[in-house]
Write a protein that holds these residues in place. Structure first.
Motif, PDB file in Angstrom:
ATOM      1  N   LEU A  28       0.856  -1.181   0.000  1.00  0.00           N
ATOM      2  CA  LEU A  28       0.000   0.000   0.000  1.00  0.00           C
ATOM      3  C   LEU A  28       0.890   1.229   0.000  1.00  0.00           C
ATOM      4  O   LEU A  28       1.765   1.377   0.856  1.00  0.00           O
ATOM      5  CB  LEU A  28      -0.904   0.006   1.237  1.00  0.00           C
ATOM      6  CG  LEU A  28      -1.733   1.272   1.462  1.00  0.00           C
ATOM      7  CD1 LEU A  28      -2.831   1.390   0.414  1.00  0.00           C
ATOM      8  CD2 LEU A  28      -2.325   1.286   2.866  1.00  0.00           C
ATOM      9  N   ARG A  29       0.687   2.123  -0.967  1.00  0.00           N
ATOM     10  CA  ARG A  29       1.474   3.346  -1.079  1.00  0.00           C
ATOM     11  C   ARG A  29       0.644   4.524  -0.565  1.00  0.00           C
ATOM     12  O   ARG A  29      -0.496   4.726  -1.012  1.00  0.00           O
ATOM     13  CB  ARG A  29       1.911   3.576  -2.529  1.00  0.00           C
ATOM     14  CG  ARG A  29       2.881   2.513  -3.026  1.00  0.00           C
ATOM     15  CD  ARG A  29       3.147   2.603  -4.511  1.00  0.00           C
ATOM     16  NE  ARG A  29       1.994   2.206  -5.311  1.00  0.00           N
ATOM     17  CZ  ARG A  29       1.663   0.946  -5.569  1.00  0.00           C
ATOM     18  NH1 ARG A  29       2.400  -0.038  -5.072  1.00  0.00           N
ATOM     19  NH2 ARG A  29       0.617   0.656  -6.300  1.00  0.00           N
ATOM     20  N   VAL A  30       1.216   5.260   0.362  1.00  0.00           N
ATOM     21  CA  VAL A  30       0.521   6.375   1.014  1.00  0.00           C
ATOM     22  C   VAL A  30       1.317   7.650   0.782  1.00  0.00           C
ATOM     23  O   VAL A  30       2.550   7.667   0.948  1.00  0.00           O
ATOM     24  CB  VAL A  30       0.356   6.121   2.531  1.00  0.00           C
ATOM     25  CG1 VAL A  30      -0.431   7.254   3.178  1.00  0.00           C
ATOM     26  CG2 VAL A  30      -0.312   4.784   2.783  1.00  0.00           C
ATOM     27  N   GLU A  31       0.645   8.727   0.385  1.00  0.00           N
ATOM     28  CA  GLU A  31       1.297  10.018   0.171  1.00  0.00           C
ATOM     29  C   GLU A  31       0.450  11.133   0.764  1.00  0.00           C
ATOM     30  O   GLU A  31      -0.767  11.185   0.558  1.00  0.00           O
ATOM     31  CB  GLU A  31       1.525  10.280  -1.316  1.00  0.00           C
ATOM     32  CG  GLU A  31       2.336  11.542  -1.590  1.00  0.00           C
ATOM     33  CD  GLU A  31       2.621  11.760  -3.066  1.00  0.00           C
ATOM     34  OE1 GLU A  31       3.407  12.667  -3.391  1.00  0.00           O
ATOM     35  OE2 GLU A  31       2.067  11.003  -3.896  1.00  0.00           O
ATOM     36  N   VAL A  32       1.107  12.008   1.525  1.00  0.00           N
ATOM     37  CA  VAL A  32       0.439  13.165   2.120  1.00  0.00           C
ATOM     38  C   VAL A  32       0.762  14.389   1.271  1.00  0.00           C
ATOM     39  O   VAL A  32       1.931  14.629   0.930  1.00  0.00           O
ATOM     40  CB  VAL A  32       0.896  13.384   3.573  1.00  0.00           C
ATOM     41  CG1 VAL A  32       0.145  14.564   4.190  1.00  0.00           C
ATOM     42  CG2 VAL A  32       0.674  12.129   4.395  1.00  0.00           C
ATOM     43  N   LYS A  33      -0.285  15.159   0.942  1.00  0.00           N
ATOM     44  CA  LYS A  33      -0.092  16.356   0.121  1.00  0.00           C
ATOM     45  C   LYS A  33      -0.748  17.559   0.784  1.00  0.00           C
ATOM     46  O   LYS A  33      -1.631  17.423   1.637  1.00  0.00           O
ATOM     47  CB  LYS A  33      -0.676  16.152  -1.281  1.00  0.00           C
ATOM     48  CG  LYS A  33       0.038  15.081  -2.103  1.00  0.00           C
ATOM     49  CD  LYS A  33      -0.524  15.013  -3.514  1.00  0.00           C
ATOM     50  CE  LYS A  33       0.219  13.980  -4.362  1.00  0.00           C
ATOM     51  NZ  LYS A  33      -0.278  13.953  -5.761  1.00  0.00           N
ATOM     52  N   ASP A  34      -0.283  18.721   0.375  1.00  0.00           N
ATOM     53  CA  ASP A  34      -0.893  19.975   0.813  1.00  0.00           C
ATOM     54  C   ASP A  34      -1.989  20.339  -0.181  1.00  0.00           C
ATOM     55  O   ASP A  34      -1.729  20.519  -1.376  1.00  0.00           O
ATOM     56  CB  ASP A  34       0.161  21.079   0.894  1.00  0.00           C
ATOM     57  CG  ASP A  34      -0.449  22.414   1.302  1.00  0.00           C
ATOM     58  OD1 ASP A  34      -1.176  22.435   2.305  1.00  0.00           O
ATOM     59  OD2 ASP A  34      -0.204  23.412   0.601  1.00  0.00           O
ATOM     60  N   HIS A  49      -6.896  23.433  -7.449  1.00  0.00           N
ATOM     61  CA  HIS A  49      -6.651  22.182  -8.166  1.00  0.00           C
ATOM     62  C   HIS A  49      -7.873  21.770  -9.002  1.00  0.00           C
ATOM     63  O   HIS A  49      -7.734  21.188 -10.077  1.00  0.00           O
ATOM     64  CB  HIS A  49      -6.304  21.083  -7.167  1.00  0.00           C
ATOM     65  CG  HIS A  49      -6.186  19.725  -7.786  1.00  0.00           C
ATOM     66  ND1 HIS A  49      -5.089  19.337  -8.531  1.00  0.00           N
ATOM     67  CD2 HIS A  49      -7.047  18.663  -7.813  1.00  0.00           C
ATOM     68  CE1 HIS A  49      -5.262  18.096  -8.957  1.00  0.00           C
ATOM     69  NE2 HIS A  49      -6.443  17.673  -8.541  1.00  0.00           N
ATOM     70  N   LYS A  50      -9.066  22.087  -8.509  1.00  0.00           N
ATOM     71  CA  LYS A  50     -10.293  21.667  -9.204  1.00  0.00           C
ATOM     72  C   LYS A  50     -10.422  22.277 -10.586  1.00  0.00           C
ATOM     73  O   LYS A  50     -11.035  21.690 -11.477  1.00  0.00           O
ATOM     74  CB  LYS A  50     -11.514  22.022  -8.355  1.00  0.00           C
ATOM     75  CG  LYS A  50     -11.619  21.222  -7.064  1.00  0.00           C
ATOM     76  CD  LYS A  50     -12.890  21.569  -6.321  1.00  0.00           C
ATOM     77  CE  LYS A  50     -13.034  20.733  -5.064  1.00  0.00           C
ATOM     78  NZ  LYS A  50     -14.283  21.061  -4.321  1.00  0.00           N
ATOM     79  N   ILE A  51      -9.861  23.485 -10.773  1.00  0.00           N
ATOM     80  CA  ILE A  51      -9.969  24.124 -12.082  1.00  0.00           C
ATOM     81  C   ILE A  51      -8.651  24.028 -12.854  1.00  0.00           C
ATOM     82  O   ILE A  51      -8.481  24.680 -13.876  1.00  0.00           O
ATOM     83  CB  ILE A  51     -10.397  25.600 -11.935  1.00  0.00           C
ATOM     84  CG1 ILE A  51      -9.413  26.375 -11.046  1.00  0.00           C
ATOM     85  CG2 ILE A  51     -11.804  25.686 -11.378  1.00  0.00           C
ATOM     86  CD1 ILE A  51      -9.742  27.857 -10.928  1.00  0.00           C
ATOM     87  N   GLY A  52      -7.715  23.201 -12.333  1.00  0.00           N
ATOM     88  CA  GLY A  52      -6.498  22.900 -13.063  1.00  0.00           C
ATOM     89  C   GLY A  52      -5.416  23.944 -13.019  1.00  0.00           C
ATOM     90  O   GLY A  52      -4.471  23.912 -13.825  1.00  0.00           O
ATOM     91  N   LEU A  53      -5.500  24.911 -12.082  1.00  0.00           N
ATOM     92  CA  LEU A  53      -4.498  25.969 -12.033  1.00  0.00           C
ATOM     93  C   LEU A  53      -3.306  25.604 -11.152  1.00  0.00           C
ATOM     94  O   LEU A  53      -2.207  26.100 -11.347  1.00  0.00           O
ATOM     95  CB  LEU A  53      -5.126  27.276 -11.526  1.00  0.00           C
ATOM     96  CG  LEU A  53      -6.185  27.892 -12.450  1.00  0.00           C
ATOM     97  CD1 LEU A  53      -6.711  29.181 -11.853  1.00  0.00           C
ATOM     98  CD2 LEU A  53      -5.599  28.155 -13.838  1.00  0.00           C
ATOM     99  N   LYS A  54      -3.532  24.754 -10.155  1.00  0.00           N
ATOM    100  CA  LYS A  54      -2.458  24.358  -9.250  1.00  0.00           C
ATOM    101  C   LYS A  54      -2.576  22.878  -8.921  1.00  0.00           C
ATOM    102  O   LYS A  54      -3.668  22.304  -8.947  1.00  0.00           O
ATOM    103  CB  LYS A  54      -2.503  25.174  -7.953  1.00  0.00           C
ATOM    104  CG  LYS A  54      -1.855  26.544  -8.049  1.00  0.00           C
ATOM    105  CD  LYS A  54      -1.694  27.152  -6.664  1.00  0.00           C
ATOM    106  CE  LYS A  54      -0.958  28.481  -6.751  1.00  0.00           C
ATOM    107  NZ  LYS A  54      -0.733  29.058  -5.399  1.00  0.00           N
ATOM    108  N   GLU A  55      -1.431  22.265  -8.595  1.00  0.00           N
ATOM    109  CA  GLU A  55      -1.400  20.880  -8.172  1.00  0.00           C
ATOM    110  C   GLU A  55      -1.154  20.799  -6.668  1.00  0.00           C
ATOM    111  O   GLU A  55      -0.522  21.681  -6.078  1.00  0.00           O
ATOM    112  CB  GLU A  55      -0.288  20.115  -8.914  1.00  0.00           C
ATOM    113  CG  GLU A  55      -0.507  19.988 -10.416  1.00  0.00           C
ATOM    114  CD  GLU A  55      -1.708  19.113 -10.750  1.00  0.00           C
ATOM    115  OE1 GLU A  55      -2.013  18.199  -9.958  1.00  0.00           O
ATOM    116  OE2 GLU A  55      -2.332  19.342 -11.804  1.00  0.00           O
TER     117      GLU A  55
END
Length: 361
Positions: A301-307, A312-318
């Motif tokens: 199982l691969r787990v990643e925590v992100k900020d 992100h919903k409109i594709g301007l930032k990841e």
């Protein structure tokens, strides 16, 4: 005076109610036993469906896709299971897509409804081409037993002096794959046929082998007893909390953590909800199921925590990564239930998870 006193006491002191303290037993016609497991729903193909897109130059056609929902006895949708991909310009589409769910208690009384739509790119609404329903009770064998009634010491039972036997229905699930070819109905008129496979796998440790040996048909009995154990199952992941995460927003001095899970060779992906403005988040009811797991193929199982980024919903930032870690499936299988604070690789912070493995019978 005596008559008046009797009439008054009737309203002042109501009749006593005798409450039986005995253990609750099966009632007449009650379903005595149910089983937990995984239900695989495979949408295979359709044929002879209606043409929704009229074309004056070439042959009329449709862009079909199937939506699967689970409804209760009143016809109310209790679960949205999923939607297949869209097959372009076809009246005999082939999907071969499988959806896996872990049904909740009482699912034997539910019904699967398959809704065939035509994808309409020009308008927000899609055209309904037809519907088909499959009662999930068809995946069970109904076995009726007559049990002796236990003695009831309540006043009513003592007065009647009658102890009738109780008829109990036991629902035994089949472990064989069933194929259904159902007629699609549109405004009560037939509009093609849909082919679906249903396969229910029972979790181990519920005595299914003995029940099927007593009740089920011989073919099903052999298959259940010969089925290898601990080869397939479900991985349950409960996200509890995180601590001492890296600060990603220098202005507020906090972060907006969101956790992503990826599992197995099929790359099943789940994600938590974001918790805003904290480096020590806690999640409530963040439980994820990874179904149809094979330990030989699905090893970690691969787990990643992100900020979390709102844009992100409109594709301007990841979402910005804050680190991750891997959990070998064998560690969970050997421990049965594993609760641990996992450290993020190469950075600060820990994530607390509870993992459990449930094999199929």
């Amino acid at each position: 005076r005596l008559i008046l006193w009797c009439r008054l006491t009737k309203y002042m002191w109501p009749e006593r109610t005798v409450i039986s303290m005995k253990k609750k037993t099966a009632k007449e016609g009650e379903i005595e036993k149910s089983y937990d497991g995984q239900l695989s729903i495979s949408v295979r193909c359709a044929e002879g469906i209606r043409a929704a897109d009229t074309n004056f130059v070439s042959k009329s056609t449709s862009d079909p896709f199937v939506q699967i929902v689970m409804i209760d006895q009143a016809g109310v949708v209790v679960r949205d299971i999923g939607t297949t991909r869209t097959i372009q310009k076809s009246l005999s589409p082939i999907w071969d897509e499988t959806f896996v769910i872990v049904p909740k208690e009482g699912w034997a009384n539910r019904t699967l409804k398959f809704r065939l739509y035509d994808r309409d790119k020009m308008t927000p609404s899609n055209d309904l081409l037809g519907e088909a329903s499959i009662p999930l009770s068809q995946l069970f064998y109904e076995h009726v037993e007559v049990q002796e009634a236990q003695k009831d010491r309540s006043r009513k039972a003592v007065k009647d002096q009658e102890e009738k036997p109780v008829t109990v229905t036991r629902m035994i699930p089949t472990t064989e794959k069933k194929t259904y070819t159902e007629t699609l109905l549109y405004k009560e008129a037939p509009g093609g046929k849909l082919t679906v496979d249903l396969h229910f796998s029972v979790f181990a440790g519920q005595g299914l082998e003995n029940d099927i040996a007593q009740v089920g048909p011989q073919d099903n009995t052999d298959r259940a007893i010969a089925a290898p154990k601990n080869t397939r199952g479900v991985l349950k992941v409960s996200l509890i909390s995180a601590a001492n995460l890296k600060v990603m927003n220098r202005i507020s001095g906090n972060t907006d953590p969101i956790v992503f899970f990826e599992f197995g060779s099929k790359k099943q992906i789940e994600k938590s909800r974001p918790v805003m403005n904290t480096c020590n988040p806690k999640w409530k009811d963040a439980v994820f199921f990874f179904s149809d797991v094979t330990p030989e193929e699905d090893t970690e199982l691969r787990v990643e925590v992100k900020d979390y980024e709102r844009l992100h919903k409109i594709g301007l930032k990841e979402h910005r990564s804050m680190g991750g870690f891997k959990v070998p499936l064998q560690d969970v299988i050997y421990s049965s239930t594993l609760v641990n604070d996992f450290h993020l690789d190469g950075t600060q912070g820990t994530v607390k998870l509870e993992l459990s493995w449930t094999p199929f019978a």
